[in-house]
Design a protein around this motif. Structure first.
Motif, PDB file in Angstrom:
ATOM      1  N   GLY A   1      33.506  24.827 -21.794  1.00  0.00           N
ATOM      2  CA  GLY A   1      33.763  24.337 -20.146  1.00  0.00           C
ATOM      3  C   GLY A   1      34.196  22.881 -20.399  1.00  0.00           C
ATOM      4  O   GLY A   1      35.189  22.647 -19.276  1.00  0.00           O
ATOM      5  N   MET A   2      33.817  22.036 -21.224  1.00  0.00           N
ATOM      6  CA  MET A   2      34.600  20.605 -21.210  1.00  0.00           C
ATOM      7  C   MET A   2      36.093  20.797 -21.649  1.00  0.00           C
ATOM      8  O   MET A   2      36.824  19.987 -20.729  1.00  0.00           O
ATOM      9  N   LYS A   3      36.506  21.513 -22.460  1.00  0.00           N
ATOM     10  CA  LYS A   3      37.771  21.571 -22.710  1.00  0.00           C
ATOM     11  C   LYS A   3      38.734  22.202 -21.578  1.00  0.00           C
ATOM     12  O   LYS A   3      39.833  21.541 -21.129  1.00  0.00           O
TER      13      LYS A   3
ATOM     14  N   PRO B   1      43.816  24.694 -30.455  1.00  0.00           N
ATOM     15  CA  PRO B   1      42.803  23.797 -31.415  1.00  0.00           C
ATOM     16  C   PRO B   1      43.121  22.376 -31.777  1.00  0.00           C
ATOM     17  O   PRO B   1      43.803  22.201 -32.731  1.00  0.00           O
ATOM     18  N   ILE B   2      43.233  21.848 -30.721  1.00  0.00           N
ATOM     19  CA  ILE B   2      43.683  20.218 -30.776  1.00  0.00           C
ATOM     20  C   ILE B   2      42.744  19.633 -31.600  1.00  0.00           C
ATOM     21  O   ILE B   2      41.475  19.426 -30.985  1.00  0.00           O
TER      22      ILE B   2
ATOM     23  N   ASP C   1      40.914  10.605 -26.369  1.00  0.00           N
ATOM     24  CA  ASP C   1      41.642   9.168 -26.200  1.00  0.00           C
ATOM     25  C   ASP C   1      43.303   9.331 -26.496  1.00  0.00           C
ATOM     26  O   ASP C   1      44.280   9.226 -26.030  1.00  0.00           O
ATOM     27  N   GLU C   2      43.098   9.939 -27.908  1.00  0.00           N
ATOM     28  CA  GLU C   2      44.677  10.292 -28.400  1.00  0.00           C
ATOM     29  C   GLU C   2      45.493  11.008 -27.773  1.00  0.00           C
ATOM     30  O   GLU C   2      46.716  11.251 -27.394  1.00  0.00           O
ATOM     31  N   LEU C   3      44.722  12.202 -27.166  1.00  0.00           N
ATOM     32  CA  LEU C   3      45.338  13.151 -26.511  1.00  0.00           C
ATOM     33  C   LEU C   3      46.106  12.882 -25.161  1.00  0.00           C
ATOM     34  O   LEU C   3      47.012  13.122 -24.866  1.00  0.00           O
ATOM     35  N   LEU C   4      45.216  12.085 -24.589  1.00  0.00           N
ATOM     36  CA  LEU C   4      45.708  11.381 -23.088  1.00  0.00           C
ATOM     37  C   LEU C   4      46.854  10.548 -23.538  1.00  0.00           C
ATOM     38  O   LEU C   4      47.706  10.408 -22.517  1.00  0.00           O
ATOM     39  N   GLN C   5      46.609   9.869 -24.392  1.00  0.00           N
ATOM     40  CA  GLN C   5      47.747   8.851 -24.801  1.00  0.00           C
ATOM     41  C   GLN C   5      49.090   9.707 -25.199  1.00  0.00           C
ATOM     42  O   GLN C   5      50.148   9.247 -24.694  1.00  0.00           O
TER      43      GLN C   5
ATOM     44  N   LYS D   1      35.683  11.487 -28.756  1.00  0.00           N
ATOM     45  CA  LYS D   1      35.395  12.974 -29.341  1.00  0.00           C
ATOM     46  C   LYS D   1      36.489  13.484 -29.569  1.00  0.00           C
ATOM     47  O   LYS D   1      37.505  13.573 -28.958  1.00  0.00           O
ATOM     48  N   SER D   2      36.671  14.646 -30.653  1.00  0.00           N
ATOM     49  CA  SER D   2      37.810  15.271 -30.803  1.00  0.00           C
ATOM     50  C   SER D   2      37.593  16.706 -29.806  1.00  0.00           C
ATOM     51  O   SER D   2      36.742  17.114 -29.370  1.00  0.00           O
ATOM     52  N   PHE D   3      38.793  16.872 -29.160  1.00  0.00           N
ATOM     53  CA  PHE D   3      39.171  17.791 -28.302  1.00  0.00           C
ATOM     54  C   PHE D   3      38.359  19.105 -28.795  1.00  0.00           C
ATOM     55  O   PHE D   3      37.936  19.939 -28.135  1.00  0.00           O
ATOM     56  N   PHE D   4      38.735  19.417 -30.255  1.00  0.00           N
ATOM     57  CA  PHE D   4      38.368  20.460 -30.733  1.00  0.00           C
ATOM     58  C   PHE D   4      36.983  20.976 -30.769  1.00  0.00           C
ATOM     59  O   PHE D   4      36.602  22.071 -30.722  1.00  0.00           O
ATOM     60  N   LYS D   5      36.072  19.738 -30.899  1.00  0.00           N
ATOM     61  CA  LYS D   5      34.819  19.908 -30.686  1.00  0.00           C
ATOM     62  C   LYS D   5      33.928  19.951 -29.522  1.00  0.00           C
ATOM     63  O   LYS D   5      32.672  20.181 -29.367  1.00  0.00           O
TER      64      LYS D   5
END
Length: 212
Positions: free
Chosen positions: A133-135, A85-86, A91-95, A125-129
């Motif tokens: 399949g996209m996650k 549940p990130i 963008d923030e996750l990749l960074q 977009k928030s990873f959580f949302k």
């Protein structure tokens, strides 16, 4: 690369792993199978250093994954069955991954595009949302971009449509050399063309280990 010796793990009076012995080496693609409660997840978490064994040991490239966990995890990519549940944006996750794990952001984007994930349109977009399949597509892209020696997939195609599954298998075929690929799966038919070894577990033991 992975050596498991007499590994035992208990939770209270329940024995989850019962003196397990196995080795996983380069150029092996393994399907790890068994009913729920067979010990598959406990074995994976022990390999990654989440659990302290009650007896025996695990070595990853000669390193203890509990005592030298940061070094061990440098060699491992892991895609869980349930995405974490990130709350970060993509963008923030990749960074974060670029800095913490020294992964090339552009390579993540490349593999995301190969998985037909329009990452550019979803960076804020928030990873959580994201959809399931996209996650899953993004986590697979990260696992491939990391260029790890060991890649562990826990039911990796559970949230993928048939076309995305085909893309996933195609990318794995292109990236399987000099690696250990370990699939925790209930669906052997989906990975049977990718694996060269099949392991069945039951009641905390390996009951079958066959080359195919």
């Amino acid at each position: 690369m992975i050596q498991v010796s007499n590994l035992t793990k208990k939770f209270g009076s329940h024995i989850s792993l019962d003196s397990v012995n196995c080795e996983f080496n380069k150029n092996e693609s393994i399907a790890l199978m068994g009913a729920n409660g067979a010990g598959k997840t406990t074995l994976i978490r022990s390999i990654m250093g989440y659990y302290h064994p009650d007896a025996g040991e695990v070595l990853i490239n000669g390193l203890n994954p509990v005592k030298e966990r940061m070094k061990v995890l440098e060699h491992i990519s892991f895609v869980p069955q349930l995405p974490p549940p990130i709350k970060l944006s993509i963008d923030e996750l990749l960074q974060y991954i670029t800095v913490s794990a020294n992964v090339d952001k552009e390579l993540i984007k490349h593999y995301a595009n190969e998985m037909k994930l329009d990452i550019a349109a979803n960076m804020s977009k928030s990873f959580f949302k994201l959809s399931g399949g996209m996650k899953q597509k993004l986590l697979i892209a990260i696992s491939l971009a990391k260029k790890s020696d060991i890649i562990i997939y826990d039911e990796p195609t559970a949230n993928l449509d048939p076309k995305a599954r085909d893309d996933f298998y195609r990318l794995l075929k292109q990236n399987e050399e000099e690696k250990v690929l370990l699939f925790v799966t209930h669906r052997l038919e989906e990975v049977k063309d990718l694996v060269n070894r099949q392991i069945y577990m039951d009641l905390g033991k390996i009951v079958s280990d066959e080359r195919v």
